[in-house]
Structure formats: structure tokens, C-alpha cells
Design a protein around this motif. Structure first.
Motif, mmCIF file in Angstrom:
data_model
loop_
_atom_site.group_PDB
_atom_site.id
_atom_site.type_symbol
_atom_site.label_atom_id
_atom_site.label_comp_id
_atom_site.label_asym_id
_atom_site.label_seq_id
_atom_site.Cartn_x
_atom_site.Cartn_y
_atom_site.Cartn_z
ATOM 1 N N ASN A 42 -22.101 39.396 35.923
ATOM 2 C CA ASN A 42 -22.431 40.066 37.211
ATOM 3 C C ASN A 42 -21.323 41.145 37.387
ATOM 4 O O ASN A 42 -21.435 41.381 38.609
ATOM 5 C CB ASN A 42 -22.932 39.151 38.368
ATOM 6 C CG ASN A 42 -21.924 38.186 38.766
ATOM 7 O OD1 ASN A 42 -20.929 37.890 38.294
ATOM 8 N ND2 ASN A 42 -21.936 37.976 40.312
ATOM 9 N N ASN A 76 -10.417 39.541 45.112
ATOM 10 C CA ASN A 76 -11.560 39.281 46.039
ATOM 11 C C ASN A 76 -11.370 39.443 47.380
ATOM 12 O O ASN A 76 -10.218 39.341 47.967
ATOM 13 C CB ASN A 76 -12.041 37.747 45.706
ATOM 14 C CG ASN A 76 -12.472 37.410 44.248
ATOM 15 O OD1 ASN A 76 -12.135 36.191 43.860
ATOM 16 N ND2 ASN A 76 -13.240 38.422 43.852
ATOM 17 N N ASP A 99 -21.716 34.751 43.604
ATOM 18 C CA ASP A 99 -23.114 35.354 44.496
ATOM 19 C C ASP A 99 -24.505 34.519 44.316
ATOM 20 O O ASP A 99 -25.050 34.491 43.139
ATOM 21 C CB ASP A 99 -23.318 36.723 43.739
ATOM 22 C CG ASP A 99 -24.597 37.568 44.091
ATOM 23 O OD1 ASP A 99 -25.119 36.984 45.278
ATOM 24 O OD2 ASP A 99 -24.952 38.627 43.876
ATOM 25 N N THR A 144 -27.437 35.123 45.311
ATOM 26 C CA THR A 144 -28.527 35.834 45.036
ATOM 27 C C THR A 144 -28.660 36.090 43.321
ATOM 28 O O THR A 144 -29.786 36.269 42.847
ATOM 29 C CB THR A 144 -28.564 37.232 45.731
ATOM 30 O OG1 THR A 144 -27.641 38.085 45.247
ATOM 31 C CG2 THR A 144 -28.547 37.013 47.194
ATOM 32 N N PHE A 145 -27.576 36.237 42.711
ATOM 33 C CA PHE A 145 -27.509 36.258 41.448
ATOM 34 C C PHE A 145 -28.192 34.957 40.551
ATOM 35 O O PHE A 145 -28.950 35.225 39.642
ATOM 36 C CB PHE A 145 -26.181 36.668 40.829
ATOM 37 C CG PHE A 145 -26.025 36.750 39.247
ATOM 38 C CD1 PHE A 145 -26.421 37.605 38.576
ATOM 39 C CD2 PHE A 145 -25.200 35.645 38.567
ATOM 40 C CE1 PHE A 145 -26.529 37.705 37.224
ATOM 41 C CE2 PHE A 145 -24.885 35.877 37.093
ATOM 42 C CZ PHE A 145 -25.651 36.596 36.395
ATOM 43 N N LYS A 156 -16.918 28.749 49.050
ATOM 44 C CA LYS A 156 -17.794 29.574 47.863
ATOM 45 C C LYS A 156 -18.519 28.458 46.769
ATOM 46 O O LYS A 156 -19.574 29.022 46.358
ATOM 47 C CB LYS A 156 -16.923 30.505 47.081
ATOM 48 C CG LYS A 156 -16.170 31.372 47.964
ATOM 49 C CD LYS A 156 -17.228 32.638 48.341
ATOM 50 C CE LYS A 156 -16.495 33.464 49.309
ATOM 51 N NZ LYS A 156 -17.625 34.428 49.770
ATOM 52 N N PRO A 192 -18.558 38.753 41.181
ATOM 53 C CA PRO A 192 -18.210 38.054 42.553
ATOM 54 C C PRO A 192 -19.143 36.596 42.292
ATOM 55 O O PRO A 192 -20.416 36.518 41.660
ATOM 56 C CB PRO A 192 -18.912 38.900 43.374
ATOM 57 C CG PRO A 192 -19.766 39.779 43.055
ATOM 58 C CD PRO A 192 -19.401 39.950 41.548
#
Length: 313
Positions: A12, A86, A57, A59-60, A96, A55
Motif C-alpha cells: 500500500n 511517519n 492502515d 482500511t487496507f 498502531k 502506512p
């Protein structure tokens, strides 16, 4: 020995997968699924890990889950460099990881984390100590990036190069050893972090640093590492001879091999970040490497979180 196969690197991140060609990651999802199936057909127990997100993520992950990709994986990986690239503080590392744990039941690896010495070696020395404190016990695998500085004569794997300003030049200062192999301040700190932490070290084709790297890793107490087997490199002359040398040299370590980088002549666009025209060919490459270096025999299960030294004491 090879302990896991990782599919791609930072999928990504536009420096490793071109979003103009595959804006919704549907092509990446199809390629990854085929690769996972091909690996499983060669070895039923070799863990399959999604290349580290950068990053980080959620949603990925949800996108790939919706396409059925996670059904073929045994772990996910994340990358983070909060002191260099970052836009989040170092102290947020546990948060994270928790963000990804909230959207999947798969184990989460940290397959690249590091601090450059671009500004000062003392920053890396402190950053390594603090990172180890934050991540030990939070992930089954923590790969520090990296052992060596990237030689100044080489290019960093990023799309925009010098246009990135100081961000580009930080790529060359991520090692705990300098380009000439002499140790930085963080090298001694890293020796105190093993075997809880491992290393990520990418080796270029015919890399002159390989033998010295193996000796340094043994000296530092490293037990597990991550490196890459490049699909693009497989078309170089005598590629298998180089792959054999690399895998034989790394035999003393539990090694995660990362399969990535599209050969220019097989991409939709002639670039290593491009989705391949025929994703089946990438799957065939992955299968051939597993066949050559792992075979069909039993391999270790997916690594679990081991007690830290403090907890064991």
C-alpha cells in the motif's frame, strides 16, 4: 532455514505498488491469492505472511479481507519509521498494532522498524532502546531495519528519489553498521535486544556484504531475519546461483523470504512497482522458490509471541 514466505513489500506504498495501475488493490489481491495458493500447494505448513503495510492502515486490511485474501494468509505485517517518515509519534507503536488487531484475528508482525542516523547516531541509539521497550511482547516477529547502511553508490527503492529531499537521504543511514562495516553506537544496543529482535536486511544481486553480514549477525546474537528473493532478479544471468548462495549463507537463521518486484518486461507498465500482466507468473515464481529452498517437508508453525527476557526472569 526458511520459516515463512512473505508476499510483496509495502503493497500500500506507492514506492512498491503503483496505485495508478491498481487504485483499489484488486489486482494485488488477485495476485496475492494466487501466490498463497501456489505456496500452499508446494508446502502445506509454510506460513504465508502479507508484506508489511506502510502506512499502517486498517482500511487496507478490510479491503483485502473483503476480497478473500486474508483467508489464504497466516499473518499480516506492518512497517513503521516514526522518527524518520511517519506522521505519528514513536510512543504510538502499541496503538498502531492494536488498530490492525481490531480488524483481523491474524497475528501481526513488525517486519520493518528502524531509525536513521541522518541527524545523529545518538538518535538511533535512543530510538532502538525505546522501540524495543515498546514492541517486545507485542508481536511474534520484530525485524529491525537494517544491519547495513545502504551504499551511497546505489539507489534507494523509492519512486521520487532526490525530489523527496531529506526523506530520500535517510534511506542511506538506516544501518547499525556503516557502509564500510564499522559499527555505530546502536550496534551494542542491538546486541542487548537479541534474540527478542531480529533483523531485516535486503541483499542486492551478488551483494558483496553477504558473508560479512552473516558473521555480524552471529556476533550480535541474531536468530531470525528477513530478506528478499526478487522476481525481477530471477531473470538475471545465473540468478539461481546467486539465490543458492544467499539461502545457503542464511541457513543458520530462521529466515522470512519476501517475494516481490515485478520484472519490467512482465509488468503492465515497465517498472518494478507495476502489477504484472499475468499474476500467475508471480505465483509460479513463488512456488519455484519454495520448491527449491523448502520442499514439501514439515516447517515450523507460525511464530508466536515469546516471553521477553524480563518476563522470563
Amino acid at each position: 532455514m526458511i520459516e515463512a514466505a512473505m508476499i510483496w513489500n509495502e503493497p500500500n506504498n506507492k514506492s512498491h505498488w503503483d496505485p495508478a495501475i491498481d487504485p483499489d488493490w484488486s489486482k494485488f489481491a488477485a495476485m496475492t491469492t494466487l501466490a498463497c495458493q501456489a505456496i500452499r500447494a508446494e508446502n502445506a505448513t509454510l506460513p504465508r505472511v502479507l508484506g508489511g503495510m506502510s502506512p499502517i492502515d486498517p482500511t487496507f486490511v478490510q479491503n483485502l479481507a473483503g476480497r478473500g485474501v486474508l483467508d489464504h494468509l497466516d499473518a499480516l505485517a506492518v512497517h513503521g519509521f516514526p522518527l524518520d517518515w511517519n506522521l505519528w509519534p514513536l510512543a504510538e507503536w502499541p496503538q498502531k498494532i492494536a488498530e490492525i488487531q481490531a480488524v483481523t484475528t491474524l497475528p501481526i508482525w513488525v517486519s520493518e522498524v528502524g531509525v536513521s542516523t541522518f541527524g545523529a547516531e545518538e538518535v538511533q541509539e535512543w530510538g532502538l532502546r525505546r522501540t524495543a521497550d515498546l514492541l517486545k511482547g507485542k508481536a511474534p516477529r520484530i525485524h529491525w531495519y537494517s544491519l547495513y547502511d545502504l551504499p551511497r553508490e546505489w539507489e534507494a527503492t523509492t519512486r521520487h528519489k532526490e525530489a523527496e529531499g531529506s526523506s530520500y537521504y535517510r534511506h542511506f543511514a538506516m544501518g547499525i553498521l556503516r557502509q564500510d562495516g564499522t559499527p555505530k553506537l546502536a550496534a551494542k544496543v542491538f546486541a542487548d535486544c537479541t534474540p527478542d529482535m531480529g533483523l531485516c536486511q535486503w541483499f542486492h544481486y551478488e551483494d558483496h556484504r553477504l558473508d560479512d553480514a552473516v558473521e555480524w549477525m552471529k556476533r550480535l546474537g541474531v536468530t531470525y531475519i528477513r530478506t528478499g528473493l526478487s522476481w525481477a532478479d530471477s531473470f538475471r544471468p545465473d540468478a539461481n546461483r546467486w539465490f543458492d548462495r544467499l539461502m545457503n549463507a542464511l541457513e543458520p537463521f530462521n529466515t522470512t523470504v519476501t517475494f516481490c518486484f515485478t520484472p519490467e518486461h512482465l509488468g503492465i507498465e515497465p517498472h518494478h512497482t507495476s502489477a504484472p500482466r499475468e499474476p500467475e507468473l508471480f505465483a509460479e515464481f513463488c512456488a519455484s522458490m519454495v520448491r527449491r529452498y523448502v520442499g514439501a517437508g514439515a516447517t515450523p508453525a507460525i511464530p508466536t509471541i515469546a516471553p521477553t527476557r524480563a518476563a522470563a526472569a
